[in-house]
Design a protein around this motif. Structure first.
Motif, PDB file in Angstrom:
ATOM      1  N   GLU A  89      13.360  25.856  86.416  1.00 53.58           N
ATOM      2  CA  GLU A  89      12.543  24.836  87.153  1.00 53.58           C
ATOM      3  C   GLU A  89      12.811  25.188  88.682  1.00 53.58           C
ATOM      4  O   GLU A  89      11.719  25.041  89.267  1.00 53.58           O
ATOM      5  CB  GLU A  89      12.823  23.563  86.742  1.00 53.58           C
ATOM      6  N   LEU A  90      13.984  25.443  88.902  1.00 55.08           N
ATOM      7  CA  LEU A  90      14.244  25.740  90.555  1.00 55.08           C
ATOM      8  C   LEU A  90      13.752  26.982  90.817  1.00 55.08           C
ATOM      9  O   LEU A  90      13.129  27.034  91.728  1.00 55.08           O
ATOM     10  CB  LEU A  90      15.726  25.650  90.451  1.00 55.08           C
ATOM     11  N   GLN A  91      13.695  27.978  90.002  1.00 58.88           N
ATOM     12  CA  GLN A  91      13.060  29.120  90.520  1.00 58.88           C
ATOM     13  C   GLN A  91      11.570  29.068  90.708  1.00 58.88           C
ATOM     14  O   GLN A  91      10.864  29.601  91.678  1.00 58.88           O
ATOM     15  CB  GLN A  91      13.500  30.294  89.404  1.00 58.88           C
ATOM     16  N   LEU A  92      11.065  28.504  89.523  1.00 63.54           N
ATOM     17  CA  LEU A  92       9.791  28.282  89.800  1.00 63.54           C
ATOM     18  C   LEU A  92       9.143  27.400  90.955  1.00 63.54           C
ATOM     19  O   LEU A  92       8.193  27.818  91.538  1.00 63.54           O
ATOM     20  CB  LEU A  92       9.193  27.712  88.347  1.00 63.54           C
ATOM     21  N   GLN A  93       9.576  26.241  91.126  1.00 64.90           N
ATOM     22  CA  GLN A  93       9.377  25.652  92.216  1.00 64.90           C
ATOM     23  C   GLN A  93       9.478  25.944  93.572  1.00 64.90           C
ATOM     24  O   GLN A  93       8.737  25.838  94.414  1.00 64.90           O
ATOM     25  CB  GLN A  93      10.154  24.191  92.246  1.00 64.90           C
ATOM     26  N   LYS A  94      10.692  26.821  93.706  1.00 71.18           N
ATOM     27  CA  LYS A  94      11.157  27.017  95.184  1.00 71.18           C
ATOM     28  C   LYS A  94      10.564  28.666  95.216  1.00 71.18           C
ATOM     29  O   LYS A  94      11.000  29.208  96.477  1.00 71.18           O
ATOM     30  CB  LYS A  94      12.454  26.919  95.555  1.00 71.18           C
ATOM     31  N   GLY A  95      10.090  29.315  94.309  1.00 70.54           N
ATOM     32  CA  GLY A  95       9.908  30.585  94.652  1.00 70.54           C
ATOM     33  C   GLY A  95      10.836  31.796  94.858  1.00 70.54           C
ATOM     34  O   GLY A  95      10.746  32.501  95.966  1.00 70.54           O
ATOM     35  N   ILE A  96      12.160  31.384  94.111  1.00 62.71           N
ATOM     36  CA  ILE A  96      13.241  32.259  94.405  1.00 62.71           C
ATOM     37  C   ILE A  96      13.752  32.987  93.115  1.00 62.71           C
ATOM     38  O   ILE A  96      13.615  32.840  92.026  1.00 62.71           O
ATOM     39  CB  ILE A  96      14.513  31.435  94.796  1.00 62.71           C
ATOM     40  N   THR A  97      14.822  33.814  93.454  1.00 61.99           N
ATOM     41  CA  THR A  97      15.397  34.739  92.326  1.00 61.99           C
ATOM     42  C   THR A  97      16.811  34.886  92.679  1.00 61.99           C
ATOM     43  O   THR A  97      17.029  34.297  93.807  1.00 61.99           O
ATOM     44  CB  THR A  97      14.400  36.137  92.240  1.00 61.99           C
ATOM     45  N   TYR A  98      17.607  35.317  92.046  1.00 68.30           N
ATOM     46  CA  TYR A  98      18.894  35.301  92.182  1.00 68.30           C
ATOM     47  C   TYR A  98      19.512  36.721  92.239  1.00 68.30           C
ATOM     48  O   TYR A  98      19.458  37.487  91.411  1.00 68.30           O
ATOM     49  CB  TYR A  98      19.644  34.853  90.976  1.00 68.30           C
ATOM     50  N   PRO A  99      19.753  37.308  93.366  1.00 70.28           N
ATOM     51  CA  PRO A  99      20.271  38.657  93.524  1.00 70.28           C
ATOM     52  C   PRO A  99      21.535  39.000  93.006  1.00 70.28           C
ATOM     53  O   PRO A  99      21.962  40.150  92.788  1.00 70.28           O
ATOM     54  CB  PRO A  99      20.082  38.795  95.247  1.00 70.28           C
ATOM     55  N   GLU A 100      22.309  38.109  93.098  1.00 71.23           N
ATOM     56  CA  GLU A 100      23.696  38.142  92.569  1.00 71.23           C
ATOM     57  C   GLU A 100      24.294  36.929  92.202  1.00 71.23           C
ATOM     58  O   GLU A 100      23.606  36.070  92.415  1.00 71.23           O
ATOM     59  CB  GLU A 100      24.608  38.838  93.588  1.00 71.23           C
ATOM     60  N   PHE A 101      25.542  36.776  91.555  1.00 74.15           N
ATOM     61  CA  PHE A 101      26.059  35.579  91.198  1.00 74.15           C
ATOM     62  C   PHE A 101      27.676  35.567  91.592  1.00 74.15           C
ATOM     63  O   PHE A 101      28.252  36.669  91.728  1.00 74.15           O
ATOM     64  CB  PHE A 101      26.123  35.487  89.668  1.00 74.15           C
ATOM     65  N   PRO A 102      28.045  34.306  91.904  1.00 70.40           N
ATOM     66  CA  PRO A 102      27.366  33.079  92.166  1.00 70.40           C
ATOM     67  C   PRO A 102      26.688  33.212  93.287  1.00 70.40           C
ATOM     68  O   PRO A 102      26.831  33.679  94.337  1.00 70.40           O
ATOM     69  CB  PRO A 102      28.593  32.068  92.009  1.00 70.40           C
ATOM     70  N   LEU A 103      25.856  32.114  93.322  1.00 71.98           N
ATOM     71  CA  LEU A 103      25.013  31.837  94.520  1.00 71.98           C
ATOM     72  C   LEU A 103      25.110  30.457  94.952  1.00 71.98           C
ATOM     73  O   LEU A 103      25.267  29.342  94.099  1.00 71.98           O
ATOM     74  CB  LEU A 103      23.479  32.353  94.500  1.00 71.98           C
ATOM     75  N   LEU A 104      25.149  29.951  96.179  1.00 75.56           N
ATOM     76  CA  LEU A 104      25.085  28.775  96.742  1.00 75.56           C
ATOM     77  C   LEU A 104      23.574  28.538  97.523  1.00 75.56           C
ATOM     78  O   LEU A 104      23.571  29.083  98.598  1.00 75.56           O
ATOM     79  CB  LEU A 104      26.217  28.380  97.823  1.00 75.56           C
ATOM     80  N   PHE A 105      22.989  27.617  97.017  1.00 72.15           N
ATOM     81  CA  PHE A 105      21.659  27.302  97.828  1.00 72.15           C
ATOM     82  C   PHE A 105      21.960  25.849  98.356  1.00 72.15           C
ATOM     83  O   PHE A 105      22.170  24.928  97.460  1.00 72.15           O
ATOM     84  CB  PHE A 105      20.530  27.279  96.774  1.00 72.15           C
ATOM     85  N   PHE A 106      21.329  25.961  99.487  1.00 68.25           N
ATOM     86  CA  PHE A 106      21.439  24.424 100.310  1.00 68.25           C
ATOM     87  C   PHE A 106      19.699  24.351 100.623  1.00 68.25           C
ATOM     88  O   PHE A 106      19.247  25.116 101.250  1.00 68.25           O
ATOM     89  CB  PHE A 106      21.999  24.531 101.652  1.00 68.25           C
ATOM     90  N   PHE A 107      19.682  22.801 100.494  1.00 66.80           N
ATOM     91  CA  PHE A 107      18.370  22.242 100.671  1.00 66.80           C
ATOM     92  C   PHE A 107      18.351  21.114 101.668  1.00 66.80           C
ATOM     93  O   PHE A 107      19.245  20.306 101.376  1.00 66.80           O
ATOM     94  CB  PHE A 107      17.705  21.950  99.383  1.00 66.80           C
ATOM     95  N   ASP A 108      17.200  20.841 102.034  1.00 69.08           N
ATOM     96  CA  ASP A 108      17.074  19.702 103.044  1.00 69.08           C
ATOM     97  C   ASP A 108      16.597  18.511 102.318  1.00 69.08           C
ATOM     98  O   ASP A 108      16.316  18.532 101.190  1.00 69.08           O
ATOM     99  CB  ASP A 108      16.398  19.932 104.483  1.00 69.08           C
ATOM    100  N   ALA A 109      16.539  17.286 103.005  1.00 66.15           N
ATOM    101  CA  ALA A 109      16.056  15.909 102.279  1.00 66.15           C
ATOM    102  C   ALA A 109      14.529  16.382 101.750  1.00 66.15           C
ATOM    103  O   ALA A 109      14.361  15.320 101.131  1.00 66.15           O
ATOM    104  CB  ALA A 109      16.146  14.970 103.486  1.00 66.15           C
ATOM    105  N   ASN A 110      13.919  17.357 102.258  1.00 66.06           N
ATOM    106  CA  ASN A 110      12.538  17.564 101.738  1.00 66.06           C
ATOM    107  C   ASN A 110      12.488  18.609 100.475  1.00 66.06           C
ATOM    108  O   ASN A 110      11.581  18.885 100.211  1.00 66.06           O
ATOM    109  CB  ASN A 110      11.518  17.927 102.826  1.00 66.06           C
ATOM    110  N   GLY A 111      13.774  19.034 100.278  1.00 67.80           N
ATOM    111  CA  GLY A 111      13.651  20.093  99.119  1.00 67.80           C
ATOM    112  C   GLY A 111      13.353  21.500  99.780  1.00 67.80           C
ATOM    113  O   GLY A 111      13.117  22.235  98.603  1.00 67.80           O
TER     114      GLY A 111
END
Length: 412
Positions: A89-111
């Protein structure tokens, strides 16, 4: 006494987890965003992969008291497994992929994604803690966030560490054009064989280079034996995977519609050198080779390539149907027509043996395309015969006969 002892053991086992380290919340992405907004915090999402040793190494660090004391006041945090529904769901909504693991993603109050980090393992726990907190500090500092990297890049920043981080961010956000630009910047920094063949060089090549013509990629493919030392127990096919990723990204990247035929052939040959059977490799590059030949107005080369392909490939009816249509539409002259007649005959034989009644419209199309090819070479009688066959099949299949009747009319 028994109750007291139980309470003591329970506190030793569970209290540290509950009171120390990062507090991870559960919920879908929007629920997490809403919770962060309510608490006037940023949202941090750790993405981990089951079985990933680097993820396993990070997990206890995130439960360190010092890490929790930093993150919990500033962030609402969650952790998700890379293959979980919430991850998709996260990948679809934000249009992201995972180049490696682990990853930390940070989002603002608007997502909106504002920062991305991949904590690197450190030789001891204290340094690892510092590494994780550093990424949190960067997320809290607008000028250091990866979302600000484009502005820094525009101002001319080209340090190696910056480019590595920017490259991973561009990859995660699927900015393939910027990935290619950064790849060219890497090539300007890493010019010595020793640098290109180093552990850092291989990391950059395997994760951040997406073009077969990049100088780092050229050196890599020309010196594959020197990189075999980077195959390991964690990834015994690291070199092969890196090579195939570069080829795939080139075939379907920014230059996909301008590739030269010779370059596509070179990529096909490189995949074979990696140990892939020619029969397995051929379908991966066939259409790109044909498209390149057509762009170069070299119909004979395209025809020859498909005839070579037929000798090693397992063809089905739909393959022939597609190729016949492709040549009729893309070929710049008519030298392919004698071969196309053979392709139609072979395709029709496959149709009869496949019992694929549901594709009779495709069979009608195949003969209609044969009629068009005959007309290109002035053979009206043969074209009329093929068009009549197409119309007969269309009537029997009870499909719209107009396209076939129109073609037959052209043959009179």
């Amino acid at each position: 006494m028994k109750s007291t002892l139980f309470s003591f053991v329970f506190s030793l086992l569970f209290f540290p987890v509950l009171s120390q380290g990062i507090k991870f919340e559960e919920g879908n992405f929007q629920q997490l965003v809403n919770l962060a907004r309510q608490q006037n915090k940023l949202l941090m999402v750790e993405v981990y992969l089951n079985g990933c040793p680097h993820c396993a190494a990070l997990a206890p660090v995130l439960q360190e008291k010092k890490v929790g004391e930093f993150f919990n006041p500033a962030f609402v945090s969650s952790k998700i497994e890379a293959n979980s529904p919430i991850s998709k769901e996260l990948q679809l909504q934000k249009g992201i992929t995972y180049p490696e693991f682990p990853l930390l993603f940070f989002f603002d109050a608007n997502g909106q994604l504002i920062h991305q980090a991949a904590p690197a393992e450190r030789p001891n726990r204290a340094e690892f803690i510092t590494e994780v907190i550093k990424h949190g500090n960067e997320a809290l500092t607008p000028t250091l966030r990866t979302s600000n990297y484009a502005a820094r890049y525009a101002k001319g920043e080209r340090g190696l560490e910056f480019l590595v981080n920017y490259g991973k961010y561009a990859k995660a956000t699927k900015d393939i054009t910027r990935q290619s630009q950064i790849g060219n910047d890497f090539a300007k920094l890493l010019t010595k064989p020793a640098d290109m063949e180093s552990a850092n060089g291989f990391y950059i090549i395997s994760r951040l280079i997406n073009d077969f013509q990049n100088p780092l990629a050229k050196h890599f493919f020309a010196n594959l034996p020197k990189y075999q030392k980077y195959n390991n127990a964690e990834n015994p096919k690291a070199v092969k995977d890196a090579a195939e990723a570069i080829i795939y990204n080139t075939l379907y990247g920014p230059r996909t519609n301008s590739l030269k035929a010779a370059e596509v052939v070179a990529m096909r040959e490189a995949m074979i050198k990696l140990g892939n059977p020619a029969k397995v490799v051929a379908p991966r590059t066939l259409l790109k080779e044909l498209e390149a030949h057509f762009r170069e107005k070299n119909t004979p080369a395209a025809t020859a390539r498909f005839n070579e392909y037929r000798k090693i490939a397992t063809m089905d009816f739909l393959d022939y149907s597609y190729i016949v249509r492709l040549f009729n539409e893309k070929a710049t002259e008519n030298s392919y027509v004698p071969s196309l007649i053979l392709w139609v005959n072979d395709g029709a034989k496959l149709f009869k043996t496949s019992n694929a009644n549901h594709t009779k419209d495709k069979l009608a199309d195949l003969y209609n395309d044969l009629s068009k090819a005959y007309l290109k070479t002035g053979k009206k009688a043969e074209g009329k015969k093929a068009a009549q066959e197409a119309l007969t099949i269309a009537k029997a299949a009870k499909i719209d006969t107009k396209p076939y009747a129109d073609q037959l009319a052209k043959c009179n």
